[in-house]
Design a protein around this motif. Structure first.
Motif, PDB file in Angstrom:
ATOM      1  N   SER A   1       0.627   9.434  -5.391  1.00  0.00           N
ATOM      2  CA  SER A   1       0.919  10.832  -5.053  1.00  0.00           C
ATOM      3  C   SER A   1       1.812  11.476  -6.107  1.00  0.00           C
ATOM      4  O   SER A   1       1.643  12.654  -6.447  1.00  0.00           O
TER       5      SER A   1
ATOM      6  N   ILE B   1       0.727   4.160  -2.700  1.00  0.00           N
ATOM      7  CA  ILE B   1       0.438   5.541  -2.285  1.00  0.00           C
ATOM      8  C   ILE B   1       1.499   6.489  -2.822  1.00  0.00           C
ATOM      9  O   ILE B   1       1.199   7.581  -3.319  1.00  0.00           O
TER      10      ILE B   1
ATOM     11  N   ALA C   1       0.835  -1.212   0.000  1.00  0.00           N
ATOM     12  CA  ALA C   1       0.000   0.000   0.000  1.00  0.00           C
ATOM     13  C   ALA C   1       0.863   1.251   0.000  1.00  0.00           C
ATOM     14  O   ALA C   1       0.538   2.242  -0.677  1.00  0.00           O
ATOM     15  N   SER C   2       1.963   1.247   0.744  1.00  0.00           N
ATOM     16  CA  SER C   2       2.820   2.433   0.818  1.00  0.00           C
ATOM     17  C   SER C   2       3.443   2.749  -0.538  1.00  0.00           C
ATOM     18  O   SER C   2       3.533   3.912  -0.937  1.00  0.00           O
TER      19      SER C   2
ATOM     20  N   VAL D   1      -7.314  11.602   1.185  1.00  0.00           N
ATOM     21  CA  VAL D   1      -6.221  12.576   1.083  1.00  0.00           C
ATOM     22  C   VAL D   1      -6.232  13.311  -0.256  1.00  0.00           C
ATOM     23  O   VAL D   1      -6.031  14.528  -0.314  1.00  0.00           O
ATOM     24  N   GLU D   2      -6.451  12.569  -1.329  1.00  0.00           N
ATOM     25  CA  GLU D   2      -6.368  13.172  -2.651  1.00  0.00           C
ATOM     26  C   GLU D   2      -7.707  13.675  -3.175  1.00  0.00           C
ATOM     27  O   GLU D   2      -7.741  14.440  -4.132  1.00  0.00           O
TER      28      GLU D   2
ATOM     29  N   THR E   1      -9.460   8.930  -8.891  1.00  0.00           N
ATOM     30  CA  THR E   1      -9.738   8.138  -7.687  1.00  0.00           C
ATOM     31  C   THR E   1     -10.948   7.223  -7.838  1.00  0.00           C
ATOM     32  O   THR E   1     -10.982   6.141  -7.242  1.00  0.00           O
TER      33      THR E   1
ATOM     34  N   PHE F   1      -6.160  -0.318   1.193  1.00  0.00           N
ATOM     35  CA  PHE F   1      -5.548   0.759   1.975  1.00  0.00           C
ATOM     36  C   PHE F   1      -5.167   1.934   1.081  1.00  0.00           C
ATOM     37  O   PHE F   1      -5.383   3.101   1.432  1.00  0.00           O
ATOM     38  N   PHE F   2      -4.601   1.608  -0.069  1.00  0.00           N
ATOM     39  CA  PHE F   2      -4.201   2.640  -1.021  1.00  0.00           C
ATOM     40  C   PHE F   2      -5.408   3.438  -1.503  1.00  0.00           C
ATOM     41  O   PHE F   2      -5.382   4.673  -1.558  1.00  0.00           O
TER      42      PHE F   2
ATOM     43  N   PHE G   1      -6.713   5.716   1.219  1.00  0.00           N
ATOM     44  CA  PHE G   1      -5.829   6.875   1.377  1.00  0.00           C
ATOM     45  C   PHE G   1      -6.073   7.888   0.263  1.00  0.00           C
ATOM     46  O   PHE G   1      -6.164   9.097   0.504  1.00  0.00           O
ATOM     47  N   VAL G   2      -6.163   7.400  -0.967  1.00  0.00           N
ATOM     48  CA  VAL G   2      -6.406   8.301  -2.093  1.00  0.00           C
ATOM     49  C   VAL G   2      -7.725   9.038  -1.921  1.00  0.00           C
ATOM     50  O   VAL G   2      -7.833  10.237  -2.199  1.00  0.00           O
TER      51      VAL G   2
END
Length: 360
Positions: free
Chosen positions: A42, A38, A34-35, A237-238, A201, A229-230, A233-234
């Motif tokens: 990003s 991400i 996931a990191s 956050v995005e 997204t 998770f990704f 987050f998107v």
């Protein structure tokens, strides 16, 4: 055939210590996966072309732009003059303070001298008295001159400050008239940014939802959860920070929609779960046990929960052989040593005799 096996290969909890460590490792893989997703996402979002390379400000929407620019120039000149006058006032005020201090010292010296003269009664010093009095008058006159000059500066400073305020008032009035068009442009630009990010997204969210529904219990579950998770987050956050505001209506509407969707999913999941349990309880004990996972059953028993209906039970009760809620067989006696044991154990814990359970 392989697709069905892939879907039905469900990761389950277990009491085996190595498998617990493997599962922790796979969760770590999911987080790392996931990191990296991400970071890549990003980077892609950051490299998107801007909607407009032109810097837009409220001045661009003023009707009479030449007059507005002239007022801005006049304001800069007036503020610079006000600053120069302030520096001049500070300098003149410093001079006046020094002069007052010097006059005070001279007055104290003169008073001391007069006191000494009255004691000695030296009448031949009358001309000196006149001379010193004249010097004090001159010092006082110089102080008064500085005071007058400072007052004049105060007047100029007041006039310049009022001029600055008048110019600012005119500028504010012109900007207020242009604010409606300026706000419309900002909202339009904000909506464009949101649409661009939504186009990125939304497919990710749909794909994450599909993977979660279909493959979260498959052998590839670490990568499925990593992608989920990704996507989450998107989304938060995005996308969410770029939701158009419009007085809060859009954000509240989106919040209501998300709450309804999540609540509906929870209601459907709960009803599905209850229906599944009702169907399971309609089966015989043997059929239910054949559909249970061994490790899951042992885990539920360790938590004093019925492996079938998942209601709480007192497993320390020596008379508890069947679940009083669903009727599933919980305890039996070993055919070899007659030791009371769980029907969910593969072997007797005392003699090692194979049990009669049919768990998978």
């Amino acid at each position: 055939m392989s697709k069905v096996q892939f879907q039905k290969s469900k990761p389950t909890s277990t009491n085996r210590q190595p498998e617990k460590w493997f599962r922790l490792f796979l969760w770590f893989v999911a987080v790392i996966f996931a990191s990296f997703l991400i970071g890549l996402g990003s980077k892609l979002v950051a490299d998107l072309p801007y909607i407009s390379t032109e810097y837009v400000q409220i001045a661009d929407f003023v009707a009479d732009r030449p007059s507005y620019d002239k007022l801005q120039d006049d304001l800069k000149v007036a503020e610079r003059q006000e600053q120069d006058i302030t520096h001049e006032w500070e300098q003149k005020n410093h001079e006046l303070s020094e002069q007052r201090t010097f006059n005070q010292n001279a007055r104290e010296t003169f008073d001391n001298w007069l006191a000494t003269r009255s004691v000695t009664e030296q009448s031949d010093q009358n001309p000196e008295v006149i001379k010193r009095t004249k010097e004090l008058d001159e010092l006082k006159q110089k102080e008064q001159t500085l005071q007058n000059e400072l007052s004049a500066i105060d007047k100029r400073q007041l006039d310049r400050r009022q001029a600055v305020e008048n110019i600012r008032t005119k500028i504010d009035d012109m900007e207020e008239m242009a604010r409606t068009d300026y706000d419309k442009y900002l909202k339009k630009q904000e909506l464009q940014v949101f649409i661009y990010r939504l186009l990125i997204t939304l497919p990710l969210l749909i794909l994450a939802w599909y993977l979660f529904r279909r493959y979260r219990h498959s052998n590839a579950w670490p990568f499925v959860w990593g992608f989920v998770f990704f996507a989450v987050f998107v989304f938060f956050v995005e996308l969410v920070p770029y939701l158009p505001n419009y007085g809060g209506y859009v954000r509240y509407a989106v919040g209501i929609l998300m709450t309804v969707l999540i609540g509906r999913y929870g209601i459907i999941a709960m009803n599905t779960y209850l229906q599944k349990k009702r169907e399971e309880e309609a089966l015989s004990t043997t059929e239910r046990q054949s559909q249970m996972n061994y490790d899951q059953a042992q885990s539920k028993i360790a938590k004093s929960i019925c492996p079938s209906c998942e209601r709480g039970l007192d497993f320390n009760n020596p008379d508890l052989d069947f679940c009083p809620h669903c009727g599933i067989h919980l305890f039996e006696y070993c055919t070899n040593c007659t030791t009371r044991k769980s029907t969910f154990n593969h072997y007797c814990f005392k003699c090692g005799e194979s049990g009669t359970d049919s768990l998978g």
